[in-house]
Design an enzyme around this catalytic site. Sequence first.
Site, PDB file in Angstrom:
ATOM      1  N   ARG A  31     -11.512  24.273  17.551  1.00 25.23           N
ATOM      2  CA  ARG A  31     -10.227  24.600  16.878  1.00 25.23           C
ATOM      3  C   ARG A  31     -10.134  26.101  16.602  1.00 25.23           C
ATOM      4  O   ARG A  31      -9.699  26.534  15.536  1.00 25.23           O
ATOM      5  CB  ARG A  31     -10.054  23.827  15.570  1.00 25.23           C
ATOM      6  CG  ARG A  31      -9.849  22.357  15.789  1.00 25.23           C
ATOM      7  CD  ARG A  31      -9.155  21.683  14.613  1.00 25.23           C
ATOM      8  NE  ARG A  31      -9.492  20.282  14.645  1.00 25.23           N
ATOM      9  CZ  ARG A  31     -10.163  19.647  13.684  1.00 25.23           C
ATOM     10  NH1 ARG A  31     -10.515  20.273  12.586  1.00 25.23           N
ATOM     11  NH2 ARG A  31     -10.456  18.373  13.796  1.00 25.23           N
ATOM     12  N   ARG A  35      -5.005  26.781  12.367  1.00 25.38           N
ATOM     13  CA  ARG A  35      -4.356  27.023  11.086  1.00 25.38           C
ATOM     14  C   ARG A  35      -5.043  28.033  10.182  1.00 25.38           C
ATOM     15  O   ARG A  35      -4.445  28.488   9.219  1.00 25.38           O
ATOM     16  CB  ARG A  35      -4.200  25.698  10.340  1.00 25.38           C
ATOM     17  CG  ARG A  35      -3.086  24.836  10.886  1.00 25.38           C
ATOM     18  CD  ARG A  35      -2.842  23.651   9.979  1.00 25.38           C
ATOM     19  NE  ARG A  35      -3.919  22.675  10.090  1.00 25.38           N
ATOM     20  CZ  ARG A  35      -4.147  21.705   9.209  1.00 25.38           C
ATOM     21  NH1 ARG A  35      -3.378  21.613   8.129  1.00 25.38           N
ATOM     22  NH2 ARG A  35      -5.128  20.844   9.380  1.00 25.38           N
ATOM     23  N   ARG A  44       3.657  28.657  14.188  1.00 22.88           N
ATOM     24  CA  ARG A  44       3.875  27.230  13.926  1.00 22.88           C
ATOM     25  C   ARG A  44       5.184  26.978  13.177  1.00 22.88           C
ATOM     26  O   ARG A  44       5.816  25.932  13.395  1.00 22.88           O
ATOM     27  CB  ARG A  44       2.672  26.712  13.114  1.00 22.88           C
ATOM     28  CG  ARG A  44       2.715  25.266  12.676  1.00 22.88           C
ATOM     29  CD  ARG A  44       2.256  24.344  13.787  1.00 22.88           C
ATOM     30  NE  ARG A  44       2.039  22.988  13.296  1.00 22.88           N
ATOM     31  CZ  ARG A  44       2.985  22.073  13.169  1.00 22.88           C
ATOM     32  NH1 ARG A  44       4.219  22.381  13.476  1.00 22.88           N
ATOM     33  NH2 ARG A  44       2.699  20.861  12.739  1.00 22.88           N
ATOM     34  N   ASP A  80      -4.075  19.601  22.824  1.00 23.08           N
ATOM     35  CA  ASP A  80      -4.513  18.537  21.937  1.00 23.08           C
ATOM     36  C   ASP A  80      -5.032  17.389  22.781  1.00 23.08           C
ATOM     37  O   ASP A  80      -4.498  17.133  23.875  1.00 23.08           O
ATOM     38  CB  ASP A  80      -3.345  18.065  21.053  1.00 23.08           C
ATOM     39  CG  ASP A  80      -3.833  17.192  19.916  1.00 23.08           C
ATOM     40  OD1 ASP A  80      -4.174  17.741  18.853  1.00 23.08           O
ATOM     41  OD2 ASP A  80      -3.926  15.958  20.104  1.00 23.08           O
ATOM     42  N   TYR A 158      -7.509   6.191  18.848  1.00 24.10           N
ATOM     43  CA  TYR A 158      -6.246   6.733  18.335  1.00 24.10           C
ATOM     44  C   TYR A 158      -5.058   5.853  18.744  1.00 24.10           C
ATOM     45  O   TYR A 158      -4.137   5.614  17.956  1.00 24.10           O
ATOM     46  CB  TYR A 158      -6.005   8.147  18.878  1.00 24.10           C
ATOM     47  CG  TYR A 158      -6.585   9.252  18.038  1.00 24.10           C
ATOM     48  CD1 TYR A 158      -6.090   9.520  16.763  1.00 24.10           C
ATOM     49  CD2 TYR A 158      -7.606  10.057  18.508  1.00 24.10           C
ATOM     50  CE1 TYR A 158      -6.604  10.549  15.989  1.00 24.10           C
ATOM     51  CE2 TYR A 158      -8.136  11.090  17.748  1.00 24.10           C
ATOM     52  CZ  TYR A 158      -7.624  11.329  16.493  1.00 24.10           C
ATOM     53  OH  TYR A 158      -8.137  12.351  15.732  1.00 24.10           O
TER      54      TYR A 158
END
Lengths: 348, 348
Positions: A31, A35, A44, A80, A158
């Site tokens: 990652r 963020r 974003r 992703d 998922y």
Amino acid sequence: MDLNFPPLKNDRILRAARGEETDKVPVWVMRQAGRYLPEFRATRVNHDFFSMCRTPEVACEITLQPIRRFPLDAAIIFSDILVVPQALGMEVLMKAGEGPVFTSPLVTPEDLNMLETPVNVDDKLGYVFKAINLTRHKLEGKVPLIGFAGAPWTLMSYMIEGGGSKTMSKSKAWLYRYPDESHKLLQILTDAIVDFLVGQVRAGAQMLQVFESHAEYLSPDLFTQFALPYIKQIQERVRTKVDVPMCIFPKGGHFSLEQLSSVGYDIIGLDWTIKPDEGRQKVGPNITVQGNMDPCALYGTKESIQVIAKNMVHRFGSQRYIANLGHGIYPDVDPEHLAAFIDGIHDA
Amino acid sequence: MDLNFPPLKNDRILRAARGEETDKVPVWVMRQAGRYLPEFRATRVNHDFFSMCRTPEVACEITLQPIRRFPLDAAIIFSDILVVPQALGMEVLMKAGEGPVFTSPLVTPEDLNMLETPVNVDDKLGYVFKAINLTRHKLEGKVPLIGFAGAPWTLMSYMIEGGGSKTMSKSKAWLYRYPDESHKLLQILTDAIVDFLVGQVRAGAQMLQVFESHAEYLSPDLFTQFALPYIKQIQERVRTKVDVPMCIFPKGGHFSLEQLSSVGYDIIGLDWTIKPDEGRQKVGPNITVQGNMDPCALYGTKESIQVIAKNMVHRFGSQRYIANLGHGIYPDVDPEHLAAFIDGIHDA
């Protein structure tokens, strides 16, 4: 796509992956574009998460953000793991503060009929290939570019849970109740993942990582039956078409390391619960290890981070080793602390 | 409290804990009294979760519910690990579908001043002692009664996170940022836990389990610094006052088993990710192992459950072994499937 790429100036991570001598330990973090960076959050604001993945110029820009700031030894394409379920026809939204949410998760084996297979990855995931191609050019050979995919069990879980879960009990119930249908789903995913990874390399990715992020929910027996065969198949089938170093990261899969060392990956990623000497020993001498600092160590002082980073290199050894965190970097980490980590590794 | 208890008719679990020969493998399950039972859900409708814990007659009734249904070899008092933070003055609510929520979690080390210490456990947790005493009588010696507490790190992480978390990053940040204050909090918790466990035995508990449910979030180094010393201290201090078998269950703490085998517990609980032979070997010959069937195996058919249960006994061996799941039973399990598990163990 323009495949005439600029020459590579820093091949440290590729050398480590191949078991060649390196002057310094190469380092990247999972990652890496994300963020914790204010410039990511600024981007974003104007985009939905998956629209950022789908817009090659935006994905490229986000991939380059950490490379501009830090002396990292690799870039990883901003994307992703859930783009593969999307390519299979499932709708996934990224909800703020909640994470990914599937609007119609798989409930019963009959729902497999709703999946759109086989996937034409050029049609469905061509935007990732374009982002990779563009980014490889824009990197100007500064560092190699990593492509990736989620492993089949992780994606399956998922698709059934429909989002986060503390136990993965719905998807694990499939493994016990519907073993044949589970294998069918895992094979559908494997076929898509193989094409997706091959396409990423053809577009310009110089290394691949397969994320088995939900290994931790499996028992050793379930892992052997439902995860390992597909992880192995992916490696074998991708290699028949392209040749780049491949890494498998079994998060929480401490029990799986010996088995994984026999299925052909160049690199095995270790989470932070693995003791370096034990991880190295289980993985064996012919595989590069990657990892595994506790992501929360980045909450300490810069001095403590450097001590932990250097100690980690000391314990893993400086060769056949790629430094990384044992999980993705958390959003509230101070970027300066990531800089301290990278410096600690390079100075070790 | 009436300490003149009925004679014990089934001491299988105590024999296994002491390393004595057993005719059959003893079995119980974590969260044995709980939401998978319709009679529990019927009781729950009329009571707030923590009021059930605080009402000895209700806690007793819920503890006995599974004992009436199944040939289990132990009862475990219905309570919650978060009664200790409550005793320290923190307010905890149990929210439907969300789990426990602290109304004012600890944010900074200054917040430690808000904790009401030292805890007088007879005042604050006397309701648990009353429930244990009542239940031991009502059990009429059918099976032993287990008392329990959360381990210090697990409670600390709840008190800081304020509820569930995927990463425990706030509480782990304390360990890296405020090591001294973290040790202070862990010691406060340890002191309360020791008194609480001693009080449970004095009231009638015949075995104790310490739940380090959040071991899985710690690195081996953090575990060594912040979990192990307190787990050790609890065993040592409790033993100076009372003498019953003690079990430590480090969920996700695969890396901790060797260390835990040296701190004096009679039993070490294993989660479902530990291979039986490896767990047994790491724990050594002088400690009883407990565990570790995947709770999700109960979603299979009764036949498959029995095969897995028998195979587990075969792999662990029938002596110095207590069968259990590797985590608490999940709420959507069919009670008949739990019966199949218990039968599978006893028939192995």
